[in-house]
Write a protein that holds these residues in place. Structure first.
Motif, short mmCIF file in Angstrom:
data_model
loop_
_atom_site.label_atom_id
_atom_site.label_comp_id
_atom_site.label_asym_id
_atom_site.label_seq_id
_atom_site.Cartn_x
_atom_site.Cartn_y
_atom_site.Cartn_z
N GLU A 1 55.53 35.73 42.68
CA GLU A 1 55.85 34.53 41.88
C GLU A 1 54.57 33.85 41.39
O GLU A 1 54.64 33.02 40.50
N LYS A 2 53.42 34.19 41.96
CA LYS A 2 52.16 33.60 41.51
C LYS A 2 51.32 34.57 40.66
O LYS A 2 50.23 34.22 40.22
N ARG A 3 51.82 35.79 40.45
CA ARG A 3 50.98 36.81 39.81
C ARG A 3 50.56 36.44 38.40
O ARG A 3 49.39 36.59 38.03
N SER A 4 51.50 35.97 37.58
CA SER A 4 51.11 35.73 36.18
C SER A 4 50.17 34.54 36.07
O SER A 4 49.23 34.55 35.27
N LEU A 5 50.37 33.52 36.90
CA LEU A 5 49.43 32.39 36.89
C LEU A 5 48.04 32.86 37.34
O LEU A 5 47.01 32.44 36.79
N MET A 6 48.05 33.74 38.31
CA MET A 6 46.79 34.30 38.81
C MET A 6 46.03 34.98 37.67
O MET A 6 44.84 34.74 37.45
N GLU A 7 46.75 35.80 36.91
CA GLU A 7 46.11 36.54 35.81
C GLU A 7 45.59 35.58 34.75
O GLU A 7 44.48 35.73 34.25
N THR A 8 46.41 34.56 34.44
CA THR A 8 45.99 33.58 33.43
C THR A 8 44.72 32.86 33.86
O THR A 8 43.78 32.70 33.07
N LYS A 9 44.68 32.44 35.11
CA LYS A 9 43.50 31.72 35.62
C LYS A 9 42.26 32.61 35.55
O LYS A 9 41.20 32.17 35.11
N LEU A 10 42.42 33.85 36.02
CA LEU A 10 41.26 34.75 36.04
C LEU A 10 40.75 34.99 34.63
O LEU A 10 39.55 34.92 34.36
N LYS A 11 41.69 35.22 33.70
CA LYS A 11 41.28 35.51 32.32
C LYS A 11 40.66 34.30 31.64
O LYS A 11 39.90 34.44 30.70
N SER A 12 41.03 33.12 32.13
CA SER A 12 40.42 31.92 31.53
C SER A 12 39.07 31.60 32.19
O SER A 12 38.45 30.60 31.88
N GLY A 13 38.64 32.45 33.11
CA GLY A 13 37.29 32.30 33.66
C GLY A 13 37.23 31.62 35.02
O GLY A 13 36.14 31.38 35.55
N THR A 14 38.39 31.32 35.60
CA THR A 14 38.39 30.67 36.91
C THR A 14 38.35 31.72 38.02
O THR A 14 39.14 32.67 38.01
N THR A 15 37.45 31.53 38.96
CA THR A 15 37.40 32.40 40.13
C THR A 15 38.38 31.88 41.17
O THR A 15 38.46 30.67 41.41
N LEU A 16 39.15 32.80 41.76
CA LEU A 16 40.13 32.39 42.77
C LEU A 16 39.65 32.88 44.14
O LEU A 16 39.38 34.08 44.32
N ILE A 17 39.56 31.95 45.06
CA ILE A 17 39.24 32.28 46.45
C ILE A 17 40.56 32.20 47.19
O ILE A 17 41.17 31.12 47.28
N VAL A 18 41.04 33.34 47.66
CA VAL A 18 42.41 33.42 48.18
C VAL A 18 42.40 33.68 49.69
O VAL A 18 41.87 34.69 50.15
N ASP A 19 43.01 32.76 50.42
CA ASP A 19 43.10 32.82 51.88
C ASP A 19 44.36 33.63 52.24
O ASP A 19 45.46 33.11 52.13
N ARG A 20 44.19 34.88 52.59
CA ARG A 20 45.23 35.89 52.88
C ARG A 20 45.90 36.41 51.59
O ARG A 20 46.14 35.65 50.65
#
Ligand code: Z5A
Length: 212
Positions: A81-100
């Motif tokens: 349910e978070k995959r597409s938001l994840m892709e959008t964020k990454l493509k917009s240049g935001t680094t995601l630090i993901v706990d688990r």
């Protein structure tokens, strides 16, 4: 930023046994990256804010019972349910630090006795992390840390099985860090690894999918 059209943020995952220090180090990493002027966000799975996440939370705190397969698929759905938001964020240049992430999903369910291939199947096609930071600690040492023992999976014998399954999942995106060092020492090592990864992704390293 952004002279390369494929420039993007990095997907960095922290994994390890309960109380290995993931949460502490994840938030420090985000602060560090922001301090350097990078766009960065802290994410965690399970994401208990969604309706699927609330079912998971209720299960983890022993307020509800679910079949092992069912809870496994809920954990996975919580990532989908978070995959597409994840892709959008990454493509917009935001680094995601993901706990688990998916590794927790597979290691914990396999430790209960579900087949590892069955456990991996619903994770296939999620975004593959650019870097997995595995904070390595023995179950005994972890149990000596604060707050151990309140949730469903916080038992020594079970955590030992989880550790064995993590070893099976280890691949070239993983870096193993000794989680028994002082926090500041771990922090320095993680900063170096993450910065190198952020630069690589900024330079256009393509996004890939997990376990395809
Ligand atoms: N689970 C699953 O089954 N399937 C899935 O797909 C997913 C998860 C995603 C909830 O996870 C449970 O769900 C988890 C796996 C399962 N069950 N277990 N076990 P969670 O992430 O919400 O909860 P958690 O694993 O229990 O995380 P935590 O309690 O937040 O622990 P942590 O993040 O690893 O550690 P911490 O909070 O940073 O530190 C713990 C304590 O140690 C704290 O007092 C710190 O001050 C101390 N600490 C930290 N670093 C150090 C060092 N270096 N030295 C000494 N003391 C330290």
């Amino acid at each position: 930023q952004g002279c390369n059209s494929n420039s993007r943020g990095a997907l960095v995952v922290l994994e390890g046994l309960d109380r290995c220090g993931k949460t502490t180090q994840s938030s420090r990493l985000v602060q560090y990256l922001e301090g350097l002027g990078h766009s960065a966000e802290l994410w965690r799975f399970p994401d208990r804010t969604t309706s699927v996440g609330q079912m998971i939370s209720s299960y983890l705190s022993n307020k509800s019972q679910l079949d092992d397969h069912t809870i496994h698929l809920l954990f996975s759905a919580n990532r989908w349910e978070k995959r597409s938001l994840m892709e959008t964020k990454l493509k917009s240049g935001t680094t995601l630090i993901v706990d688990r992430y998916s590794y927790s999903g597979v290691a914990f369910s396999s430790a209960k006795g579900l087949g590892i291939e069955w456990c991996k199947a619903p994770e296939v096609g999620l975004l593959a992390p650019d870097l997995v930071l595995y904070l390595n600690i023995s179950p005994e040492k972890a149990s000596e840390r604060g707050g151990y023992g309140c949730e469903r999976y916080e038992q020594l014998e079970f955590q030992s099985k989880v550790a064995q399954y993590y070893q099976v999942l280890h691949d070239s995106s993983w870096k193993v860090i000794d989680a028994c060092q002082p926090m500041e020492d771990i922090e320095k090592q993680l900063q170096e690894m993450v910065l190198e990864c952020v630069k690589k992704c900024h330079n256009g390293e393509p996004l890939s999918q997990l376990w395809l």
